[in-house]
Design an enzyme around this catalytic site. Sequence first.
Site, PDB file in Angstrom:
ATOM      1  N   GLY A 250     -34.586 -28.358 -37.530  1.00  0.00           N
ATOM      2  CA  GLY A 250     -34.937 -27.588 -36.349  1.00  0.00           C
ATOM      3  C   GLY A 250     -36.151 -28.088 -35.600  1.00  0.00           C
ATOM      4  O   GLY A 250     -36.552 -27.463 -34.613  1.00  0.00           O
ATOM      5  N   PRO A 292     -34.658 -32.706 -40.859  1.00  0.00           N
ATOM      6  CA  PRO A 292     -34.448 -32.813 -39.421  1.00  0.00           C
ATOM      7  C   PRO A 292     -33.215 -33.641 -39.062  1.00  0.00           C
ATOM      8  O   PRO A 292     -32.861 -34.581 -39.783  1.00  0.00           O
ATOM      9  CB  PRO A 292     -35.709 -33.556 -38.954  1.00  0.00           C
ATOM     10  N   GLY A 293     -32.594 -33.287 -37.962  1.00  0.00           N
ATOM     11  CA  GLY A 293     -31.541 -34.132 -37.393  1.00  0.00           C
ATOM     12  C   GLY A 293     -32.047 -34.689 -36.080  1.00  0.00           C
ATOM     13  O   GLY A 293     -32.435 -35.849 -35.950  1.00  0.00           O
ATOM     14  N   ARG A 294     -32.138 -33.767 -35.097  1.00  0.00           N
ATOM     15  CA  ARG A 294     -32.521 -34.125 -33.734  1.00  0.00           C
ATOM     16  C   ARG A 294     -33.815 -34.956 -33.666  1.00  0.00           C
ATOM     17  O   ARG A 294     -33.894 -35.933 -32.941  1.00  0.00           O
ATOM     18  CB  ARG A 294     -32.735 -32.805 -32.970  1.00  0.00           C
ATOM     19  N   ARG A 330     -23.238 -31.506 -24.792  1.00  0.00           N
ATOM     20  CA  ARG A 330     -24.355 -30.562 -24.829  1.00  0.00           C
ATOM     21  C   ARG A 330     -24.560 -29.801 -23.504  1.00  0.00           C
ATOM     22  O   ARG A 330     -24.798 -28.595 -23.522  1.00  0.00           O
ATOM     23  CB  ARG A 330     -25.658 -31.260 -25.248  1.00  0.00           C
ATOM     24  N   TYR A 334     -24.164 -25.833 -23.926  1.00  0.00           N
ATOM     25  CA  TYR A 334     -25.409 -25.050 -24.001  1.00  0.00           C
ATOM     26  C   TYR A 334     -26.187 -25.021 -22.688  1.00  0.00           C
ATOM     27  O   TYR A 334     -27.305 -24.489 -22.658  1.00  0.00           O
ATOM     28  CB  TYR A 334     -26.366 -25.638 -25.063  1.00  0.00           C
ATOM     29  N   CYS A 365     -10.557 -32.915 -15.966  1.00  0.00           N
ATOM     30  CA  CYS A 365      -9.928 -31.976 -15.043  1.00  0.00           C
ATOM     31  C   CYS A 365     -10.377 -30.545 -15.328  1.00  0.00           C
ATOM     32  O   CYS A 365      -9.566 -29.684 -15.644  1.00  0.00           O
ATOM     33  CB  CYS A 365      -8.422 -32.092 -15.142  1.00  0.00           C
ATOM     34  N   GLU A 366     -11.682 -30.334 -15.289  1.00  0.00           N
ATOM     35  CA  GLU A 366     -12.232 -28.979 -15.429  1.00  0.00           C
ATOM     36  C   GLU A 366     -13.487 -28.925 -14.590  1.00  0.00           C
ATOM     37  O   GLU A 366     -14.307 -29.853 -14.651  1.00  0.00           O
ATOM     38  CB  GLU A 366     -12.673 -28.717 -16.886  1.00  0.00           C
ATOM     39  N   TYR A 401     -26.577 -35.232 -31.473  1.00  0.00           N
ATOM     40  CA  TYR A 401     -25.471 -34.372 -31.037  1.00  0.00           C
ATOM     41  C   TYR A 401     -24.834 -34.919 -29.761  1.00  0.00           C
ATOM     42  O   TYR A 401     -24.423 -34.169 -28.884  1.00  0.00           O
ATOM     43  CB  TYR A 401     -25.939 -32.913 -30.885  1.00  0.00           C
TER      44      TYR A 401
HETATM   45  N1  LLP Z   1     -30.060 -28.370 -41.507  1.00  0.00           N
HETATM   46  C1  LLP Z   1     -29.006 -27.565 -41.311  1.00  0.00           C
HETATM   47  C2  LLP Z   1     -28.508 -26.750 -42.418  1.00  0.00           C
HETATM   48  C3  LLP Z   1     -28.405 -27.518 -40.044  1.00  0.00           C
HETATM   49  O1  LLP Z   1     -27.373 -26.705 -39.844  1.00  0.00           O
HETATM   50  C4  LLP Z   1     -28.911 -28.321 -38.995  1.00  0.00           C
HETATM   51  C5  LLP Z   1     -28.296 -28.298 -37.666  1.00  0.00           C
HETATM   52  C6  LLP Z   1     -30.002 -29.157 -39.261  1.00  0.00           C
HETATM   53  C7  LLP Z   1     -30.569 -29.148 -40.528  1.00  0.00           C
HETATM   54  C8  LLP Z   1     -30.610 -30.066 -38.241  1.00  0.00           C
HETATM   55  O2  LLP Z   1     -31.115 -29.366 -37.159  1.00  0.00           O
HETATM   56  P1  LLP Z   1     -32.009 -30.176 -36.091  1.00  0.00           P
HETATM   57  O3  LLP Z   1     -33.202 -30.704 -36.818  1.00  0.00           O
HETATM   58  O4  LLP Z   1     -31.156 -31.283 -35.579  1.00  0.00           O
HETATM   59  O5  LLP Z   1     -32.341 -29.190 -35.050  1.00  0.00           O
HETATM   60  N2  LLP Z   1     -25.034 -29.194 -31.539  1.00  0.00           N
HETATM   61  C9  LLP Z   1     -26.327 -28.552 -31.317  1.00  0.00           C
HETATM   62  C10 LLP Z   1     -27.149 -28.519 -32.579  1.00  0.00           C
HETATM   63  C11 LLP Z   1     -26.456 -27.886 -33.751  1.00  0.00           C
HETATM   64  C12 LLP Z   1     -27.245 -28.004 -35.010  1.00  0.00           C
HETATM   65  C13 LLP Z   1     -26.477 -27.596 -36.201  1.00  0.00           C
HETATM   66  N3  LLP Z   1     -27.240 -27.629 -37.408  1.00  0.00           N
HETATM   67  C14 LLP Z   1     -27.057 -29.257 -30.183  1.00  0.00           C
HETATM   68  O6  LLP Z   1     -26.491 -30.172 -29.583  1.00  0.00           O
HETATM   69  O7  LLP Z   1     -28.174 -28.886 -29.846  1.00  0.00           O
END
Ligand code: LLP
Length: 443
Positions: A250, A292-294, A330, A334, A365-366, A401
């Site tokens: 997050g 973290p992902g993002r 995205r 969102y 086509c949307e 994402y």
């Molecule tokens: N851990 C868990 C259990 C998660 O479900 C997620 C993200 C993360 C870590 C990583 O979160 P981050 O650090 O990336 O915020 N598609 C959406 C984001 C969905 C995230 C789902 N879970 C977007 O494009 O913003």
Amino acid sequence: MTDTSTPSGGAPHDGLRHAIAGVSVADLAARHGTPLYVYDAECIRRRCRDLTRPRGDDAWDTVRFAQKACSNLAVLDLVRREGVMVDAVSTGEIRRALAAGYAPHAGRRGGDGLPPAHPIVYTADIFDRPSLDEVARHGIHVNCGSADMLEQLAERMPGAEVTLRVNPGFGHGHSQKTNTGGEGSKHGIWHESIPDVMRRAEAAGLMVTGLHMHIGSGTDLAHLAEVAGTLERVARDIGRSLDTVSAGGGLPVPYRPGEVHADLGGYVALWNATRRRLEEAFGHRIRLEIEPGRYLTAESGYLVTEVRAVKMQGSRKYLLVDAGFNTLARPVMYGAYHPMTLCPGPGSPSAARSREEVAVGGPLCESGDIFTQTDGGFVATRDLPSARVGDLLVIEIAGAYGFVMASNYNSKPLPAEVLVDGGRDRLVRARQTPEDLFRGETV
Ligand code: LLP
């Protein structure tokens, strides 16, 4: 909590971008075609090191990449070489992690008394049948988001150690769709159910060694900081079997002009203090993880598209490019904001251009196939250098994402992915061919 000492990636102020990590955008488009995802390897390394290096006395012991953000094997290999572990949410993500060189199991306990880090953790609220098979086959550590997973796992991996993902009763995200805590979220084990779930774990013969909370994606540190207190309370209820706590993911990144990076030093200090108190209470070391992902990949990624039409709809001007929400979902999902820049196409004047307010859309086509929209689907405009057909429009901060949420809608092939490292570009995923689109179909 903001840290202005860390510069944000930021798009160039004149709105023109000629190169990505030292490689000409026009050359990238000419060599690999468009739409094209381009990742800057050095940017990913920098973001990994932001988290892997200690800050004073405070450090995360494990940085675990939520690969759902960007799971190309080359990116996984890169973060693995930075000492970053990985999270997997499906059989496919487990296979990716193994293919990128992650070991399925933890090694031995180190001399520092810390429990070994699990290279791969499977985090989900259910096991579908293939994922349960895959976890059992490789002995992958599991982070359980529902109590039902415990008995299912115990049947296949008797005596296993597990992590519990707890829903702390509150959450926060950049969108309601990415808020993963509270009653409005299906995720995790409800915090008040923990005593009952502990009894079920014990009856099933499992040992609860990990505790994890993730309240949402695209939130802010003020909300994230609230998690530490709740996690500490739940950890004390679970007791001494715990040897790992995870703050979840997050971490925010700056998307809009003027936004800055968050104060990661303050954040790790807060969690480290929580960890120390638990170590004192339990009398043994506790591994501290972040997931973290993002944060690790968003800023490294660019979606390079070509402008294919410029037209007026009444008083509003539209640029239509060759990527749509099939390529980057995205904005339509969102109302997410991505910076955009222009790279003059071949034969197009590259000198300063006048600017204009335009809506940017794709080929689908949307009517919702618009990159400049606000939450709720309202078409907005962006102030961009004036563009003509053949120019390249670069959609920035698209490395999380982005590709992973792309689809074949309208029978559009998935785009290619390129990694730029040391001034060289390398194709790390070939563009799908039209034949790929109906592979496996029969008449
Ligand atoms: N851990 C868990 C259990 C998660 O479900 C997620 C993200 C993360 C870590 C990583 O979160 P981050 O650090 O990336 O915020 N598609 C959406 C984001 C969905 C995230 C789902 N879970 C977007 O494009 O913003």
